[in-house]
Design an enzyme around this catalytic site. Structure first.
Site, PDB file in Angstrom:
ATOM      1  N   LYS A 141       0.154  48.457 -72.248  1.00 11.86           N
ATOM      2  CA  LYS A 141       0.962  47.000 -73.676  1.00 11.86           C
ATOM      3  C   LYS A 141       0.237  46.990 -74.723  1.00 11.86           C
ATOM      4  CE  LYS A 141       2.205  43.891 -69.726  1.00 11.86           C
ATOM      5  NZ  LYS A 141       2.282  42.818 -68.966  1.00 11.86           N
ATOM      6  N   CYS A 149       7.818  37.272 -63.958  1.00 12.85           N
ATOM      7  CA  CYS A 149       6.610  37.039 -63.286  1.00 12.85           C
ATOM      8  C   CYS A 149       5.813  36.734 -63.362  1.00 12.85           C
ATOM      9  CB  CYS A 149       5.312  38.186 -62.882  1.00 12.85           C
ATOM     10  SG  CYS A 149       5.902  39.663 -62.748  1.00 12.85           S
TER      11      CYS A 149
END
Ligand SMILES: *Cc1c(COP(=O)(O)O)cnc(C)c1O
Length: 409
Positions: free
Chosen positions: A227, A367
């Site tokens: 990320k 999520c």
């Protein structure tokens, strides 16, 4: 940053210049799921495979020594990047998820039945489920800090939960859905005053903020390289040395032992190797250095400034294009993530149609199902930014959003 500076950054990301669905220029707005990787990082990986692939810490031969030195240089780069005192406090993991599982499993084994762990309603499943598994194993209880309507945490409720004397608190630095930047320094100080250990899920934090774990005052900080412009399959856990020292190993295997004996039992290696069983992703670990160098050379503050400008521009233009659009997460100082719904349209349909027009966004629960439940929704559409996104891309996104809005209503 000027458009020409962004152009030269983009040149290092060949993936961004492709067309999708035959002729649409790709507009990649799914950076909170994973960022793209610059040529310098891919080159570092390629170079390692072609010149120095050998197992680390085992060999006397020169390739093994080079591979070991490169991995340890990656560890030192991570230490410097997050402001840790010692590189022995940096444990390589597969990513944030494994880092949080390590803490929940190993530090968690030191908790006692009846202890409490405090989480928040905005946590990613990887900062919820490991604690639930621990709760089942150890008979601890989990308490949850609620999220307010604008996406910030209810700090009064946090204060009250700390008064109950929890053993541990674990909180996301930045919400991957709402973009809320939580007041980690203050929350960690409050936890410390209450005698609780403080864990921070830094998966979104590392990509958008300058991190200094000592200034933040956290005991653990978990993140993934993918990320923050790095490779997939590698990440790190920072842990305070005195805590790591008293924790049992997470997994057993090679590399993590001092001495193994059937007769006399087994002793553990020193930090950080006690927590790194088996052959690590040593090439990924060494390539993190190139990702950190990319961020440093671009300038973390300047990246954040650009992303913030994109965030404000996009938010404004989206609300012009679809005046009754609902944006989830409007906390002051939020990070460059926009979760939204077109009223009456399913998030999945919105995402599919945007994709047809070349716009890559994420749809679904991200999520974070407890957070979806908090807002009474099943999912959102999420656009999230990185340093290489341009204002032209935002304009293309807005045009596409207008079309999709007209099609769905
Ligand atoms: C992505 C993410 C995770 C999980 O990271 P992995 O790389 O999938 O292990 C955890 N928390 C947050 C806030 C995230 O954005």
């Amino acid at each position: 940053m000027t458009p020409s500076e962004i152009d030269s950054i983009r040149a290092a990301f060949p993936i961004l210049s492709q067309k999708v669905h035959a002729r649409r220029p790709l507009v990649y707005l799914d950076n909170a799921a994973t960022s793209q990787t610059p040529a310098s990082v891919v080159d570092a990986i390629r170079e390692a495979y072609f010149t120095s692939k050998a197992n680390v810490h085992r060999g006397v031969h020169c390739l093994s020594q080079k591979a070991t030195a490169d991995m340890e240089a990656g560890r030192e780069a991570v230490r410097d990047f997050i402001g840790a005192e010692s590189s022995s406090e940096i444990i390589f993991t597969r990513g944030t998820t494994e880092a949080l599982n390590l803490v929940a499993s190993s530090y968690g084994s030191l908790l006692r039945q009846g202890d409490t762990v405090v989480l928040t309603q905005m946590e990613h499943h990887s900062n919820i489920v490991p604690w639930q598994l621990l709760a089942d194993r150890k008979g601890i209880s989990i308490k949850v800090v609620p999220v307010l309507e604008n996406g910030s945490l209810d700090m009064e409720a946090y204060r009250r939960l700390l008064d109950e004397g929890p053993a541990l608190v674990s909180v996301a630095h930045i919400s991957n859905v709402l973009g809320t930047v939580n007041p980690i320094k203050e929350m960690a100080r409050m936890a410390r005053d209450a005698g609780a250990v403080f864990v921070c899920d830094g998966a979104q934090g590392v990509a958008h903020e300058k991190i200094d774990v000592r200034d933040l005052g956290v005991d653990f900080y978990a993140f993934s390289a993918h990320k923050m412009y790095g490779p997939t399959g590698i990440g790190a856990l920072y842990g305070r040395a005195d805590l790591l020292d008293k924790m049992p190993p997470y997994q057993g295997g090679g590399e993590m032992i001092g001495h193994v004996s059937f007769e006399h039992g087994t002793t553990w290696a020193d930090l950080p190797y006690k927590f790194e069983a088996g052959t690590p992703d040593f090439i990924g670990a060494s390539a993190i250095k190139a990702a950190i160098e990319f961020m440093h050379s671009t300038g973390i503050e300047r990246m954040k400034e650009h992303e913030d400008r994109l965030l404000h521009y996009t938010t404004e233009r989206m609300l012009e294009a679809v005046p009754d659009l609902h944006i989830y997460g409007t906390a002051p100082g939020k990070s460059s993530v926009i979760s939204f719904l077109i009223p009456g349209a399913h998030h999945y349909d919105t995402g599919i149609l945007l994709d047809q027009l070349g716009i890559a966004v994420r749809t679904g629960h991200h999520c974070a199902q407890p957070l979806m439940e908090r807002f009474g929704i099943e999912g959102t559409v999420r656009a999230s930014f990185a340093v290489y996104n341009t204002f032209e891309e935002i304009d293309a996104f807005i045009e596409a959003l207008k079309k999709v809005n007209a099609m769905l209503r």
